[in-house]
Enzyme design. Structure first.
Site, PDB file in Angstrom:
ATOM      1  N   ASP A  30      50.915 -48.607-124.392  1.00  0.00           N
ATOM      2  CA  ASP A  30      50.061 -48.767-123.222  1.00  0.00           C
ATOM      3  C   ASP A  30      50.422 -47.699-122.195  1.00  0.00           C
ATOM      4  O   ASP A  30      51.601 -47.408-121.984  1.00  0.00           O
ATOM      5  CB  ASP A  30      50.254 -50.171-122.624  1.00  0.00           C
ATOM      6  CG  ASP A  30      49.185 -50.541-121.620  1.00  0.00           C
ATOM      7  OD1 ASP A  30      49.093 -49.858-120.568  1.00  0.00           O
ATOM      8  OD2 ASP A  30      48.455 -51.502-121.860  1.00  0.00           O
ATOM      9  N   HIS A 101      41.434 -56.147-128.010  1.00  0.00           N
ATOM     10  CA  HIS A 101      42.744 -55.535-128.171  1.00  0.00           C
ATOM     11  C   HIS A 101      43.826 -56.568-127.879  1.00  0.00           C
ATOM     12  O   HIS A 101      43.613 -57.504-127.111  1.00  0.00           O
ATOM     13  CB  HIS A 101      42.922 -54.293-127.287  1.00  0.00           C
ATOM     14  CG  HIS A 101      42.705 -54.524-125.836  1.00  0.00           C
ATOM     15  ND1 HIS A 101      41.461 -54.716-125.259  1.00  0.00           N
ATOM     16  CD2 HIS A 101      43.589 -54.584-124.806  1.00  0.00           C
ATOM     17  CE1 HIS A 101      41.588 -54.875-123.949  1.00  0.00           C
ATOM     18  NE2 HIS A 101      42.870 -54.810-123.654  1.00  0.00           N
TER      19      HIS A 101
END
Length: 115
Positions: A30, A101
Site C-alpha cells: 500500500d 481489494h
C-alpha cells in the site's frame, strides 16, 4: 474498467512492484501503509466490491482467502504473530477505490474497534 486505477495496475498500465502475482491476482505494498506490513491483494478481474461478487467469483474468492493471503502472511512473517484482513465495502465502509481489494495488515498489535 478503463478508469479504474487497480485495473490499470493489474493490466501493467501503471507499474508497481508486486509482492505476489499469478493469473488471478496481484498483491503490492500500500502506498499509504497503516501498519509495518500493509499489502493490497486485488483480483485482476474488475469487481466493484464484495457486494458485486457472484457465484461465478467463488473460485477467485477462495483463491484469495484460502491460498494467497495465508501464503503472503507466512512470506511476510506475520502469520505467527497475527494479522488483519480487511475488505472495505461502500462509502461508509471506507472503500475509496471501486475495485474489490483486500488489505493485509500486520507487524504490530491491531486495535479494536478499528475505526
Amino acid at each position: 474498467m478503463s478508469d479504474c486505477i487497480f485495473c490499470k495496475i493489474a493490466n501493467k498500465e501503471i507499474p508497481t512492484q508486486a509482492v505476489y502475482e499469478d493469473d488471478m491476482v496481484i498483491a503490492f505494498n500500500d502506498l499509504e501503509p497503516q501498519a509495518p506490513v500493509h499489502v493490497l491483494v486485488i483480483p485482476k478481474k474488475h469487481i466493484a466490491s464484495l457486494l458485486a461478487t457472484t457465484a461465478e467469483d467463488k473460485e477467485l474468492l477462495a483463491h484469495i482467502t484460502c491460498e494467497v493471503i495465508p501464503m503472503l502472511a507466512k512470506k511476510l512473517n506475520i502469520a505467527e504473530t497475527g494479522f488483519r484482513t480487511v475488505a472495505n465495502t461502500g462509502e461508509e465502509g471506507g472503500q475509496t477505490v471501486q475495485h474489490l481489494h483486500f488489505h493485509l495488515l500486520g507487524g504490530r498489535s491491531m486495535q479494536w474497534p478499528p475505526g
